[in-house]
Design an enzyme around this catalytic site. Structure first.
Site, PDB file in Angstrom:
ATOM      1  NE  ARG A 175     -67.851  84.576 -44.045  1.00  0.00           N
ATOM      2  CZ  ARG A 175     -69.157  84.687 -43.820  1.00  0.00           C
ATOM      3  NH1 ARG A 175     -69.923  85.419 -44.610  1.00  0.00           N
ATOM      4  NH2 ARG A 175     -69.719  84.041 -42.807  1.00  0.00           N
ATOM      5  CB  CYS A 235     -74.476  80.439 -46.349  1.00  0.00           C
ATOM      6  SG  CYS A 235     -76.007  80.712 -45.412  1.00  0.00           S
TER       7      CYS A 235
END
Length: 278
Positions: A175, A235
Protein backbone atom coordinates in the site's frame (compact mmCIF):
# COMPACT_ATOMS: atom_id res chain seq x y z
CA UNK A 1 2.72 0.67 36.15
CA UNK A 2 4.83 0.19 33.01
CA UNK A 3 3.38 1.14 29.62
CA UNK A 4 3.57 -2.49 28.50
CA UNK A 5 2.48 -5.18 30.95
CA UNK A 6 2.60 -8.96 30.73
CA UNK A 7 -0.29 -11.39 31.08
CA UNK A 8 1.34 -12.68 34.27
CA UNK A 9 1.47 -9.18 35.72
CA UNK A 10 -2.19 -8.57 34.91
CA UNK A 11 -3.27 -11.91 36.38
CA UNK A 12 -1.51 -11.00 39.63
CA UNK A 13 -3.11 -7.52 39.74
CA UNK A 14 -6.68 -8.69 39.09
CA UNK A 15 -9.03 -7.42 41.74
CA UNK A 16 -7.02 -4.31 42.65
CA UNK A 17 -9.49 -1.53 43.48
CA UNK A 18 -7.96 1.01 41.09
CA UNK A 19 -7.37 -1.36 38.15
CA UNK A 20 -9.60 -1.11 35.08
CA UNK A 21 -9.31 -3.46 32.09
CA UNK A 22 -10.43 -2.36 28.64
CA UNK A 23 -11.04 -4.42 25.50
CA UNK A 24 -10.37 -2.03 22.58
CA UNK A 25 -10.67 -4.52 19.72
CA UNK A 26 -11.61 -2.92 16.41
CA UNK A 27 -11.65 -4.30 12.86
CA UNK A 28 -12.62 -2.99 9.45
CA UNK A 29 -16.24 -3.29 8.34
CA UNK A 30 -17.07 -6.82 7.25
CA UNK A 31 -14.20 -8.39 9.24
CA UNK A 32 -16.18 -9.41 12.30
CA UNK A 33 -18.13 -8.15 15.30
CA UNK A 34 -15.76 -7.28 18.17
CA UNK A 35 -18.62 -6.35 20.52
CA UNK A 36 -20.26 -9.76 20.09
CA UNK A 37 -16.89 -11.47 20.47
CA UNK A 38 -16.36 -9.56 23.72
CA UNK A 39 -19.69 -10.77 25.07
CA UNK A 40 -18.73 -14.35 24.27
CA UNK A 41 -15.34 -14.13 25.97
CA UNK A 42 -13.24 -11.43 27.61
CA UNK A 43 -10.75 -10.99 30.42
CA UNK A 44 -12.74 -10.93 33.68
CA UNK A 45 -13.75 -7.40 34.60
CA UNK A 46 -12.96 -5.95 31.19
CA UNK A 47 -15.29 -3.41 29.60
CA UNK A 48 -15.66 -3.02 25.84
CA UNK A 49 -14.47 0.27 24.37
CA UNK A 50 -16.02 0.69 20.93
CA UNK A 51 -13.57 2.86 18.97
CA UNK A 52 -16.34 3.60 16.46
CA UNK A 53 -18.37 5.07 19.30
CA UNK A 54 -15.65 7.47 20.47
CA UNK A 55 -14.70 8.95 17.11
CA UNK A 56 -15.69 12.42 15.91
CA UNK A 57 -18.91 11.62 14.06
CA UNK A 58 -19.13 15.23 12.81
CA UNK A 59 -15.89 14.81 10.84
CA UNK A 60 -15.99 13.54 7.24
CA UNK A 61 -13.08 11.19 7.97
CA UNK A 62 -13.60 7.76 9.56
CA UNK A 63 -11.65 7.66 12.84
CA UNK A 64 -10.86 11.20 13.95
CA UNK A 65 -10.34 12.06 17.61
CA UNK A 66 -13.57 13.25 19.28
CA UNK A 67 -14.11 16.37 21.39
CA UNK A 68 -12.78 15.95 24.93
CA UNK A 69 -16.28 16.10 26.41
CA UNK A 70 -17.48 13.20 24.27
CA UNK A 71 -14.48 11.07 25.20
CA UNK A 72 -14.92 11.83 28.90
CA UNK A 73 -18.63 10.98 28.77
CA UNK A 74 -17.97 7.61 27.12
CA UNK A 75 -15.24 6.76 29.63
CA UNK A 76 -17.45 7.65 32.60
CA UNK A 77 -20.14 5.29 31.34
CA UNK A 78 -17.52 2.52 31.18
CA UNK A 79 -16.47 3.12 34.78
CA UNK A 80 -13.14 4.62 33.75
CA UNK A 81 -12.31 7.66 35.78
CA UNK A 82 -9.68 9.87 37.33
CA UNK A 83 -7.20 7.85 39.38
CA UNK A 84 -7.75 4.60 37.51
CA UNK A 85 -4.92 2.40 36.33
CA UNK A 86 -6.05 1.32 32.89
CA UNK A 87 -4.83 -1.77 31.04
CA UNK A 88 -5.92 -2.05 27.41
CA UNK A 89 -5.93 -5.15 25.25
CA UNK A 90 -7.24 -6.17 21.85
CA UNK A 91 -7.71 -9.17 19.60
CA UNK A 92 -7.24 -7.35 16.30
CA UNK A 93 -4.69 -7.67 13.49
CA UNK A 94 -4.45 -3.88 13.65
CA UNK A 95 -3.26 -3.88 17.30
CA UNK A 96 -5.96 -1.39 18.15
CA UNK A 97 -5.11 -1.20 21.85
CA UNK A 98 -2.48 1.30 20.74
CA UNK A 99 -5.11 3.62 19.28
CA UNK A 100 -7.00 3.54 22.57
CA UNK A 101 -3.72 4.16 24.43
CA UNK A 102 -3.05 7.22 22.28
CA UNK A 103 -6.56 8.52 22.89
CA UNK A 104 -6.33 8.08 26.66
CA UNK A 105 -3.04 9.98 26.76
CA UNK A 106 -4.41 12.75 24.53
CA UNK A 107 -7.40 13.15 26.83
CA UNK A 108 -5.49 13.27 30.08
CA UNK A 109 -5.17 9.70 31.39
CA UNK A 110 -1.50 8.80 31.74
CA UNK A 111 -1.51 5.72 33.98
CA UNK A 112 -2.36 3.58 30.98
CA UNK A 113 -0.75 0.37 29.74
CA UNK A 114 -1.13 -2.14 26.91
CA UNK A 115 -1.33 -5.86 27.60
CA UNK A 116 1.55 -7.48 25.73
CA UNK A 117 0.25 -10.19 23.43
CA UNK A 118 -3.35 -9.15 23.94
CA UNK A 119 -6.31 -11.47 24.34
CA UNK A 120 -4.78 -14.12 22.07
CA UNK A 121 -1.87 -14.64 24.46
CA UNK A 122 -4.19 -14.56 27.50
CA UNK A 123 -6.29 -17.35 25.97
CA UNK A 124 -3.30 -19.34 24.73
CA UNK A 125 -2.07 -19.51 28.32
CA UNK A 126 -5.40 -20.95 29.46
CA UNK A 127 -6.21 -18.02 31.71
CA UNK A 128 -9.71 -17.33 33.01
CA UNK A 129 -12.26 -15.64 30.74
CA UNK A 130 -15.73 -14.27 31.37
CA UNK A 131 -18.81 -13.82 29.19
CA UNK A 132 -21.62 -11.30 28.98
CA UNK A 133 -21.21 -7.60 29.71
CA UNK A 134 -19.74 -6.01 32.81
CA UNK A 135 -21.87 -3.45 34.67
CA UNK A 136 -19.35 -0.82 35.81
CA UNK A 137 -20.11 1.90 38.30
CA UNK A 138 -20.11 5.39 36.77
CA UNK A 139 -16.89 7.26 37.59
CA UNK A 140 -15.83 10.85 36.97
CA UNK A 141 -13.42 11.38 34.07
CA UNK A 142 -12.22 14.97 33.75
CA UNK A 143 -12.74 16.38 30.24
CA UNK A 144 -9.32 17.62 29.19
CA UNK A 145 -7.23 17.39 26.03
CA UNK A 146 -3.61 17.95 25.06
CA UNK A 147 -3.30 17.78 21.28
CA UNK A 148 0.37 18.72 21.02
CA UNK A 149 1.12 15.27 19.59
CA UNK A 150 -1.72 15.44 17.03
CA UNK A 151 -1.10 16.66 13.49
CA UNK A 152 -3.64 18.02 11.00
CA UNK A 153 -3.55 18.32 7.21
CA UNK A 154 -2.09 21.83 7.24
CA UNK A 155 0.68 20.68 9.58
CA UNK A 156 1.58 17.88 7.20
CA UNK A 157 1.57 20.18 4.18
CA UNK A 158 3.86 22.59 5.98
CA UNK A 159 6.14 19.71 6.92
CA UNK A 160 6.71 18.94 3.23
CA UNK A 161 8.69 22.15 2.99
CA UNK A 162 10.22 22.33 6.46
CA UNK A 163 11.11 18.68 6.91
CA UNK A 164 10.84 19.36 10.64
CA UNK A 165 9.41 15.92 11.35
CA UNK A 166 10.20 12.56 9.80
CA UNK A 167 7.00 10.96 8.49
CA UNK A 168 6.70 7.22 9.17
CA UNK A 169 3.88 5.24 7.56
CA UNK A 170 2.50 2.11 9.25
CA UNK A 171 0.68 0.64 6.24
CA UNK A 172 1.81 -2.48 4.40
CA UNK A 173 4.70 -2.18 1.97
CA UNK A 174 2.43 -2.76 -1.02
CA UNK A 175 0.00 0.00 0.00
CA UNK A 176 2.85 2.37 0.79
CA UNK A 177 4.46 1.82 -2.61
CA UNK A 178 1.15 2.19 -4.43
CA UNK A 179 1.24 -1.31 -5.88
CA UNK A 180 -1.88 -2.26 -3.92
CA UNK A 181 -5.01 -0.10 -4.26
CA UNK A 182 -6.47 1.47 -1.15
CA UNK A 183 -9.48 -0.28 0.44
CA UNK A 184 -11.51 2.92 0.04
CA UNK A 185 -12.22 3.46 -3.67
CA UNK A 186 -12.02 7.26 -3.54
CA UNK A 187 -8.50 7.27 -2.08
CA UNK A 188 -5.44 7.50 -4.34
CA UNK A 189 -2.65 4.94 -3.96
CA UNK A 190 0.84 5.82 -2.76
CA UNK A 191 2.31 7.77 0.14
CA UNK A 192 3.25 11.22 1.39
CA UNK A 193 6.41 12.37 -0.43
CA UNK A 194 9.50 11.90 1.71
CA UNK A 195 7.86 9.48 4.12
CA UNK A 196 9.28 6.09 5.03
CA UNK A 197 7.55 2.78 5.65
CA UNK A 198 7.52 0.71 8.85
CA UNK A 199 4.68 -1.84 8.60
CA UNK A 200 3.47 -2.66 12.09
CA UNK A 201 4.04 -6.41 11.68
CA UNK A 202 7.78 -5.76 11.89
CA UNK A 203 7.42 -4.69 15.53
CA UNK A 204 6.06 -7.98 16.88
CA UNK A 205 7.34 -11.43 17.74
CA UNK A 206 5.61 -14.55 16.38
CA UNK A 207 3.50 -14.83 19.55
CA UNK A 208 2.10 -11.31 19.13
CA UNK A 209 4.22 -9.67 21.83
CA UNK A 210 6.26 -6.57 21.14
CA UNK A 211 9.89 -7.08 20.21
CA UNK A 212 12.59 -5.92 22.61
CA UNK A 213 13.45 -2.24 22.73
CA UNK A 214 16.74 -2.97 20.99
CA UNK A 215 15.00 -4.83 18.17
CA UNK A 216 12.31 -2.15 17.81
CA UNK A 217 15.01 0.50 17.50
CA UNK A 218 16.65 -1.65 14.85
CA UNK A 219 13.41 -1.86 12.85
CA UNK A 220 13.12 1.93 12.71
CA UNK A 221 16.80 2.42 11.95
CA UNK A 222 16.66 -0.15 9.12
CA UNK A 223 13.86 1.90 7.55
CA UNK A 224 16.01 5.03 7.67
CA UNK A 225 14.37 6.64 10.70
CA UNK A 226 16.51 8.59 13.14
CA UNK A 227 14.68 7.91 16.41
CA UNK A 228 16.46 10.83 18.06
CA UNK A 229 14.81 13.35 15.74
CA UNK A 230 11.13 14.41 15.64
CA UNK A 231 8.72 11.89 14.13
CA UNK A 232 5.08 11.96 13.05
CA UNK A 233 3.34 8.66 12.35
CA UNK A 234 0.65 8.02 9.75
CA UNK A 235 -1.30 5.09 8.29
CA UNK A 236 -4.67 4.60 6.58
CA UNK A 237 -7.01 6.25 9.10
CA UNK A 238 -4.93 7.01 12.20
CA UNK A 239 -5.36 3.62 13.89
CA UNK A 240 -2.16 1.67 13.18
CA UNK A 241 -0.15 4.90 13.25
CA UNK A 242 -0.71 4.67 17.00
CA UNK A 243 1.13 1.33 17.05
CA UNK A 244 4.24 3.10 15.73
CA UNK A 245 3.75 5.87 18.29
CA UNK A 246 3.48 3.33 21.09
CA UNK A 247 6.57 1.43 19.92
CA UNK A 248 8.51 4.69 19.91
CA UNK A 249 7.14 5.45 23.38
CA UNK A 250 8.69 2.18 24.55
CA UNK A 251 12.01 3.64 23.36
CA UNK A 252 11.40 6.81 25.37
CA UNK A 253 10.40 8.86 22.31
CA UNK A 254 7.19 10.89 21.99
CA UNK A 255 6.00 10.75 18.38
CA UNK A 256 3.17 12.79 16.92
CA UNK A 257 0.29 11.23 14.97
CA UNK A 258 -1.38 12.48 11.79
CA UNK A 259 -5.00 11.86 12.68
CA UNK A 260 -6.49 12.11 9.17
CA UNK A 261 -3.67 9.97 7.75
CA UNK A 262 -3.82 8.64 4.19
CA UNK A 263 -7.62 8.68 4.08
CA UNK A 264 -7.41 12.46 4.22
CA UNK A 265 -4.18 12.99 2.26
CA UNK A 266 -4.99 10.48 -0.48
CA UNK A 267 -8.47 11.90 -1.10
CA UNK A 268 -7.32 15.53 -1.32
CA UNK A 269 -6.60 16.59 -4.92
CA UNK A 270 -4.31 19.37 -3.68
CA UNK A 271 -1.81 17.07 -1.96
CA UNK A 272 1.18 15.52 -3.76
CA UNK A 273 1.35 11.73 -3.83
CA UNK A 274 4.32 9.52 -4.43
CA UNK A 275 4.57 5.94 -5.67
CA UNK A 276 7.77 3.98 -5.36
CA UNK A 277 9.29 0.82 -4.00
CA UNK A 278 8.76 0.62 -0.27
Amino acid sequence: MDSLVSTEWLANEMGASDLRIVDATWVMAGQGDPAADHERAHIPGAVFLDLEDVRDTAAPLPMMLPPAEKFASRMQSLGLGDGSRIVIYDNSPYRTAARAWFMFRTFGAHDVAILDGGFAKWQAEGREVASGREAPRHRHFTAWADRKQVRALDDMKANLNSGAEQVVDARSASRFSGEEPEPRAEIAAGHIPGSVNVPIARLFEADGTYKSAEDIAGVFEAAGVDINKPIVTTCGSGVTAAVLAFALHLLGKDAALYDGSWTEWGADPSTPKEKSAA
